[in-house]
Design a protein around this motif. Sequence first.
Motif, mmCIF file in Angstrom:
data_model
loop_
_atom_site.group_PDB
_atom_site.id
_atom_site.type_symbol
_atom_site.label_atom_id
_atom_site.label_comp_id
_atom_site.label_asym_id
_atom_site.label_seq_id
_atom_site.Cartn_x
_atom_site.Cartn_y
_atom_site.Cartn_z
ATOM 1 N N GLN A 85 58.796 -8.909 36.779
ATOM 2 C CA GLN A 85 59.445 -9.910 37.622
ATOM 3 C C GLN A 85 58.528 -11.124 37.731
ATOM 4 O O GLN A 85 57.316 -10.978 37.948
ATOM 5 C CB GLN A 85 59.729 -9.327 39.002
ATOM 6 C CG GLN A 85 60.589 -10.204 39.861
ATOM 7 C CD GLN A 85 61.024 -9.501 41.144
ATOM 8 O OE1 GLN A 85 60.538 -8.429 41.487
ATOM 9 N NE2 GLN A 85 61.938 -10.125 41.860
ATOM 10 N N VAL A 86 59.083 -12.309 37.582
ATOM 11 C CA VAL A 86 58.304 -13.542 37.553
ATOM 12 C C VAL A 86 58.479 -14.323 38.848
ATOM 13 O O VAL A 86 59.590 -14.448 39.368
ATOM 14 C CB VAL A 86 58.708 -14.412 36.342
ATOM 15 C CG1 VAL A 86 57.961 -15.737 36.338
ATOM 16 C CG2 VAL A 86 58.457 -13.655 35.034
ATOM 17 N N PHE A 87 57.361 -14.843 39.346
ATOM 18 C CA PHE A 87 57.328 -15.684 40.541
ATOM 19 C C PHE A 87 56.548 -16.941 40.204
ATOM 20 O O PHE A 87 55.602 -16.901 39.411
ATOM 21 C CB PHE A 87 56.615 -14.962 41.695
ATOM 22 C CG PHE A 87 57.237 -13.660 42.072
ATOM 23 C CD1 PHE A 87 58.229 -13.601 43.038
ATOM 24 C CD2 PHE A 87 56.834 -12.481 41.456
ATOM 25 C CE1 PHE A 87 58.811 -12.402 43.389
ATOM 26 C CE2 PHE A 87 57.405 -11.264 41.800
ATOM 27 C CZ PHE A 87 58.392 -11.231 42.759
ATOM 28 N N GLY A 88 56.910 -18.039 40.819
ATOM 29 C CA GLY A 88 56.171 -19.266 40.564
ATOM 30 C C GLY A 88 56.175 -20.171 41.771
ATOM 31 O O GLY A 88 57.065 -20.098 42.619
ATOM 32 N N GLY A 89 55.157 -21.013 41.862
ATOM 33 C CA GLY A 89 55.070 -21.958 42.963
ATOM 34 C C GLY A 89 53.730 -22.657 42.985
ATOM 35 O O GLY A 89 52.950 -22.605 42.031
ATOM 36 N N HIS A 90 53.465 -23.322 44.121
ATOM 37 C CA HIS A 90 52.196 -24.003 44.350
ATOM 38 C C HIS A 90 51.099 -22.970 44.578
ATOM 39 O O HIS A 90 51.279 -22.020 45.340
ATOM 40 C CB HIS A 90 52.279 -24.893 45.597
ATOM 41 C CG HIS A 90 53.090 -26.124 45.414
ATOM 42 N ND1 HIS A 90 52.548 -27.306 44.971
ATOM 43 C CD2 HIS A 90 54.404 -26.361 45.615
ATOM 44 C CE1 HIS A 90 53.498 -28.230 44.918
ATOM 45 N NE2 HIS A 90 54.635 -27.674 45.302
ATOM 46 N N VAL A 91 49.948 -23.181 43.953
ATOM 47 C CA VAL A 91 48.812 -22.270 44.089
ATOM 48 C C VAL A 91 48.055 -22.598 45.377
ATOM 49 O O VAL A 91 47.605 -23.728 45.574
ATOM 50 C CB VAL A 91 47.862 -22.398 42.875
ATOM 51 C CG1 VAL A 91 46.625 -21.529 43.065
ATOM 52 C CG2 VAL A 91 48.598 -22.041 41.596
ATOM 53 N N ALA A 92 47.914 -21.598 46.244
ATOM 54 C CA ALA A 92 47.128 -21.736 47.467
ATOM 55 C C ALA A 92 45.793 -21.017 47.278
ATOM 56 O O ALA A 92 45.585 -20.301 46.296
ATOM 57 C CB ALA A 92 47.895 -21.133 48.646
ATOM 58 N N HIS A 93 44.885 -21.210 48.223
ATOM 59 C CA HIS A 93 43.634 -20.453 48.197
ATOM 60 C C HIS A 93 43.946 -18.971 48.405
ATOM 61 O O HIS A 93 44.926 -18.625 49.059
ATOM 62 C CB HIS A 93 42.679 -20.947 49.292
ATOM 63 C CG HIS A 93 42.125 -22.297 49.002
ATOM 64 N ND1 HIS A 93 42.664 -23.448 49.530
ATOM 65 C CD2 HIS A 93 41.098 -22.679 48.218
ATOM 66 C CE1 HIS A 93 41.980 -24.481 49.085
ATOM 67 N NE2 HIS A 93 41.030 -24.055 48.287
ATOM 68 N N GLY A 94 43.121 -18.108 47.823
ATOM 69 C CA GLY A 94 43.311 -16.673 47.995
ATOM 70 C C GLY A 94 43.934 -15.984 46.799
ATOM 71 O O GLY A 94 44.275 -14.815 46.884
ATOM 72 N N CYS A 95 44.059 -16.688 45.674
ATOM 73 C CA CYS A 95 44.495 -16.054 44.422
ATOM 74 C C CYS A 95 43.256 -15.423 43.803
ATOM 75 O O CYS A 95 42.348 -16.130 43.362
ATOM 76 C CB CYS A 95 45.104 -17.083 43.471
ATOM 77 S SG CYS A 95 46.642 -17.811 44.048
ATOM 78 N N VAL A 96 43.212 -14.095 43.780
ATOM 79 C CA VAL A 96 42.007 -13.372 43.381
ATOM 80 C C VAL A 96 42.123 -12.903 41.929
ATOM 81 O O VAL A 96 43.056 -12.163 41.586
ATOM 82 C CB VAL A 96 41.764 -12.164 44.315
ATOM 83 C CG1 VAL A 96 40.511 -11.403 43.908
ATOM 84 C CG2 VAL A 96 41.676 -12.628 45.768
ATOM 85 N N VAL A 97 41.161 -13.316 41.101
ATOM 86 C CA VAL A 97 41.146 -12.927 39.690
ATOM 87 C C VAL A 97 40.916 -11.425 39.593
ATOM 88 O O VAL A 97 40.019 -10.876 40.223
ATOM 89 C CB VAL A 97 40.049 -13.694 38.918
ATOM 90 C CG1 VAL A 97 39.924 -13.190 37.487
ATOM 91 C CG2 VAL A 97 40.335 -15.201 38.949
ATOM 92 N N ARG A 98 41.764 -10.754 38.786
ATOM 93 C CA ARG A 98 41.642 -9.305 38.585
ATOM 94 C C ARG A 98 40.679 -8.986 37.446
ATOM 95 O O ARG A 98 39.713 -8.260 37.650
ATOM 96 C CB ARG A 98 43.015 -8.675 38.324
ATOM 97 C CG ARG A 98 42.964 -7.154 38.193
ATOM 98 C CD ARG A 98 44.352 -6.528 38.202
ATOM 99 N NE ARG A 98 45.199 -6.974 37.130
ATOM 100 C CZ ARG A 98 45.279 -6.393 35.919
ATOM 101 N NH1 ARG A 98 44.565 -5.343 35.639
ATOM 102 N NH2 ARG A 98 46.094 -6.879 35.019
ATOM 103 N N THR A 99 40.942 -9.477 36.232
ATOM 104 C CA THR A 99 40.054 -9.198 35.098
ATOM 105 C C THR A 99 39.444 -10.465 34.523
ATOM 106 O O THR A 99 38.269 -10.495 34.184
ATOM 107 C CB THR A 99 40.801 -8.456 33.964
ATOM 108 O OG1 THR A 99 41.880 -9.270 33.514
ATOM 109 C CG2 THR A 99 41.314 -7.105 34.434
#
Length: 135
Positions: A85-99
């Motif tokens: 499932q795809v989601f999209g929008g404005h990037v806020a702080h708190g997007c945590v890199v997994r790999t």
Amino acid sequence: MQAHPLRLCPGDDLRGALEDMVRQRQVSAAFVIQGIGSLSVAQLRFAGNESPAELRDDLEILTLAGTLSADGAHLHMSVADSRGQVFGGHVAHGCVVRTTAEILLAILPEHRFSREYDSGSGFMELVIRSKPLPE
């Protein structure tokens, strides 16, 4: 224009790391051309909403693009969850890199970006200025 590839590591805050890089390198204008990778947490503000939605899953970054300046970042991203499932929008702080997050920046040393209030849109919008050329 200068191409600048960048890799973010597990645990990095995607937006925060890009804003930190701009400050540390004193970049006054840049575009995020594209980004791929994965997140464990995404904070995306969907169109028309005032607050970001938090997504927690094994998320793949499908697209990442936007502008960077001393005033901050204006980034859009699409991610797919573990079900596709795809989601999209404005990037806020708190997007945590997994790999990993692999990002290509275009640094524009001949320009300066700022964000200023636009009465037509009611938002802080991009203002593009050319830097004077050295004599």
